[in-house]
Design an enzyme around this catalytic site. Structure first.
Site, short mmCIF file in Angstrom:
data_model
loop_
_atom_site.label_atom_id
_atom_site.label_comp_id
_atom_site.label_asym_id
_atom_site.label_seq_id
_atom_site.Cartn_x
_atom_site.Cartn_y
_atom_site.Cartn_z
N LYS A 52 0.83 -1.22 0.00
CA LYS A 52 0.00 0.00 0.00
C LYS A 52 0.87 1.27 0.00
O LYS A 52 0.51 2.28 -0.57
CB LYS A 52 -0.87 -0.05 1.25
N TRP A 62 8.19 -1.68 12.21
CA TRP A 62 8.16 -0.91 13.46
C TRP A 62 8.35 -1.80 14.69
O TRP A 62 8.43 -1.28 15.80
CB TRP A 62 6.82 -0.20 13.60
N ALA A 63 8.37 -3.11 14.51
CA ALA A 63 8.43 -4.00 15.68
C ALA A 63 9.71 -3.73 16.47
O ALA A 63 10.79 -3.60 15.90
CB ALA A 63 8.37 -5.45 15.23
N GLY A 65 10.35 -5.30 20.02
CA GLY A 65 10.75 -6.36 20.95
C GLY A 65 11.60 -7.45 20.31
O GLY A 65 12.79 -7.57 20.60
N GLU A 130 9.99 -11.31 27.83
CA GLU A 130 8.92 -10.31 27.87
C GLU A 130 7.78 -10.93 28.66
O GLU A 130 7.87 -12.08 29.10
CB GLU A 130 8.47 -9.94 26.45
N ASP A 225 -7.70 -3.08 5.34
CA ASP A 225 -8.20 -3.15 3.95
C ASP A 225 -8.34 -4.60 3.46
O ASP A 225 -9.32 -4.94 2.80
CB ASP A 225 -7.25 -2.39 3.00
N HIS A 246 -1.61 -2.80 23.87
CA HIS A 246 -0.26 -2.85 24.46
C HIS A 246 -0.27 -1.96 25.68
O HIS A 246 -0.79 -0.83 25.64
CB HIS A 246 0.77 -2.36 23.44
N ARG A 292 -0.03 -9.15 28.57
CA ARG A 292 -0.47 -7.79 28.25
C ARG A 292 -1.88 -7.47 28.68
O ARG A 292 -2.17 -6.34 29.08
CB ARG A 292 -0.38 -7.58 26.74
N HIS A 353 -2.89 -2.32 19.67
CA HIS A 353 -1.58 -2.76 19.17
C HIS A 353 -1.69 -3.87 18.13
O HIS A 353 -0.99 -3.86 17.13
CB HIS A 353 -0.77 -3.25 20.36
N GLU A 377 -0.90 -10.84 10.53
CA GLU A 377 -1.93 -10.22 11.37
C GLU A 377 -3.31 -10.22 10.73
O GLU A 377 -4.32 -10.18 11.43
CB GLU A 377 -1.49 -8.77 11.72
N ARG A 388 -2.53 -12.51 22.52
CA ARG A 388 -1.26 -12.94 21.92
C ARG A 388 -0.11 -12.81 22.91
O ARG A 388 0.04 -11.77 23.58
CB ARG A 388 -0.96 -12.10 20.68
N LEU A 394 5.74 -11.82 14.94
CA LEU A 394 6.66 -11.91 13.80
C LEU A 394 6.89 -13.39 13.45
O LEU A 394 6.96 -13.75 12.27
CB LEU A 394 7.98 -11.21 14.09
#
Ligand code: SIN
Length: 542
Positions: A52, A62-63, A65, A130, A225, A246, A292, A353, A377, A388, A394
């Site tokens: 897109k 942008w990940a 962790g 984490e 989309d 998150h 989370r 998130h 996703e 999750r 990932l």
């Protein structure tokens, strides 16, 4: 019916008036799942990847962790499976969890083969932990910019593959279907043309929809989309009531709500309320390292108790050199507002998130629509259940991307080489009317979803919001727009309707879905999935 009946396609469509392209395998989305899928297809087959935006712009990039996988002798597949099941709060598909966990180390090693540079410690891969992980099992890169490094390596590999063509700044309008099979996609190109791409097999990897919320970690591309297109095309969606919030987004007026990685709590950061109290102590035996859903709800309660708009992350007790080298990008983001990550209290609050629900798939990544696969996703594979586990996204994208690439390549190889453009078109009249202020509707939608489909929900409020949504859908979805903002708004309204409709159906609290009117988990009635069927029927399946 959610949403109210709308035209089958976002725009009128006549193949005689569109440009055409042909490929063996079509991949919608250029994030980690999409590129992994493209790279899995045999080099002798043509692959078109639709992105897109520029392919560098995705949530994957942008990940922060990292990627979870069993890589140390103290750890075991069974422990990673159990941690995933506990986080998923009784709704994971165990066969999927086992398969993903066992495949994870191979996928991490494939990334290393592709040139991805993970961080090392004493000559070994550096592993961190984490929330919800009982062992250190998360690989990371550039300290806190794992996604950036992973996508750098994968994009370089995909760009150099002669069989892969990446079409950037290309908007997926709709999946094209003929005789109950997905046969390709209609896109709007960067030059504004309508292009029909006909494919022998299609993989949807277009990401989530967290931009439905005002407070979100997601990049601007995450407007659902692909999910909405799959729904319009007749694919089943599932688990749409589960949106992961998150716990820690930077909360500074005027800043974008950037993610403050959970890895900070993994490395020992504390959460404090306005009065300095470590409120996670006593909330959960894992304290700040609880999953989370638990931490996000505890933060909301702490904010209400102290009548304050945020809580604070505190790293001042940790080794400041280590904090600086481990979290350089987060340190820079804080410094832009005069905050020193090693000393100051960092203001944070939860935000949307990760879209846990999505297009229903089986273990081979097949959706309910023939010819269409889904990974990452956009999909609901059953790995995450109702919540999750950190850094399992990932890895899901990698594992299912590879599976879908293999399966779609195989399916394409077994399709005839000659292709006739099918006799499909959509020339149904669209409603016209006064010009709409799309930004105003979007702002209203985001505040409605934040209020009633957020961390806490209530049946009466959701019923009222569904009526409001129904009204907006009744005049927006019947329009034809010429620009991306109109198409995105239509998709966001469609997905919001499915999320809120599903959340209203699930009368219990589980994972990320907390209902004030049904505050307990109810395994007897609700150990089942909520499915969104074509035509707007949202119901629970055993
Ligand atoms: C984070 O770094 O906290 C996000 C990682 C994830 O979403 O799994």
């Amino acid at each position: 019916m959610f949403p109210p009946a709308a035209p089958r396609h976002l725009v009128q469509f006549n193949p005689k008036k569109a440009l055409h392209a042909f490929t063996d395998v079509l991949v919608l989305g250029g994030g980690i799942a999409g590129l992994r899928a493209a790279l899995a297809v045999s080099p002798g087959q043509r692959v078109v990847v639709i992105s897109k935006e520029k392919v560098e712009i995705s949530n994957s990039a942008w990940a922060q962790g990292g990627i979870a996988g069993v890589l140390s002798p103290e750890d075991s597949f069974q422990d990673h499976v159990n941690d995933t099941l506990i986080a998923g709060d009784g709704l994971c598909d165990e066969a999927v969890v086992k398969m993903v966990v066992e495949e994870a180390p191979h996928q991490i090693s494939d990334l290393i083969q592709m040139g991805v540079q993970f961080d090392h410690h004493n000559g070994h891969l550096a592993l961190t932990t984490e929330g919800g992980h009982r062992h250190a099992r998360i690989v990371h890169a550039l300290g806190d910019a794992t996604g950036h490094e992973v996508m750098r390596g994968m994009i370089a590999r995909a760009r150099s593959a002669p069989n892969i063509e990446i079409k950037e700044r290309t908007f997926t309008l709709d999946l094209l279907t003929h005789e109950s099979r997905c046969v390709g996609v209609l896109v709007a190109t960067s030059r504004g043309e309508r292009l029909a791409i006909w494919a022998k097999a299609t993989i949807l990897a277009s990401g989530g929809a967290a931009r439905i919320y005002r407070e979100t970690t997601n990049s601007s591309v995450a407007t659902g989309d692909g999910m909405a297109a799959a729904y319009r095309a007749g694919a089943l969606l599932r688990d749409m009531e589960f949106m992961q919030f998150h716990p820690t987004l930077l909360y500074v007026a005027g800043s974008s709500r950037s993610l403050i990685s959970e890895a900070l709590r993994g490395e020992g950061a504390f959460l404090r309320d306005k009065d300095g109290t470590r409120f996670m102590v006593g909330e959960d035996p894992r304290e700040e390292r609880a999953t989370r859903d638990i931490v996000a709800r505890a933060i909301m309660r702490a904010m209400a108790r102290t009548r304050h708009s945020c809580v604070y992350l505190d790293l001042s007790h940790l080794n400041s050199e280590k904090v600086r080298s481990r979290f350089p990008a987060i340190g820079r983001a804080c410094a832009e507002f005069g905050l020193d990550l090693t000393k100051d209290l960092i203001p944070v609050r939860p935000g949307a998130h990760y879209t846990i629900g999505g297009v229903n798939t089986d273990l081979q990544g097949r959706t309910s629509l023939a010819g269409l696969y889904a990974a990452g996703e956009v999909s609901s594979t059953g790995l995450h259940g109702a919540n999750r586990l950190a850094s399992n996204s990932l890895i899901e994208g990698l594992v299912f991307g590879k599976i879908c690439g293999d399966a779609a390549g195989w399916e394409a190889a077994n399709q005839p080489d000659t292709f006739q453009v099918p006799p499909i078109s959509d020339e149904a009249r669209r409603e016209t009317g006064p010009e709409l202020d799309l930004q105003d509707i979007l702002n209203s939608l985001r505040s409605l979803m934040g209020r009633t489909a957020g961390i806490e929900r209530d049946g009466t409020e959701m019923a009222e919001s569904l009526e409001q949504l129904r009204f907006w859908c009744s005049y927006v979805l019947r329009r034809e727009f010429n620009q991306q903002d109109g198409w995105e708004l239509s998709n966001l309204l469609t997905i919001s309707s499915l999320m809120l409709g599903s959340a209203k159906v699930r009368e219990e609290s589980r994972g990320t879905h907390f209902r004030r009117d049904f505050p307990k988990r109810d395994d007897f009635h609700w150990r089942k999935r909520v499915t969104c069927k074509p035509g707007g029927n949202i119901c629970a399946n055993a």
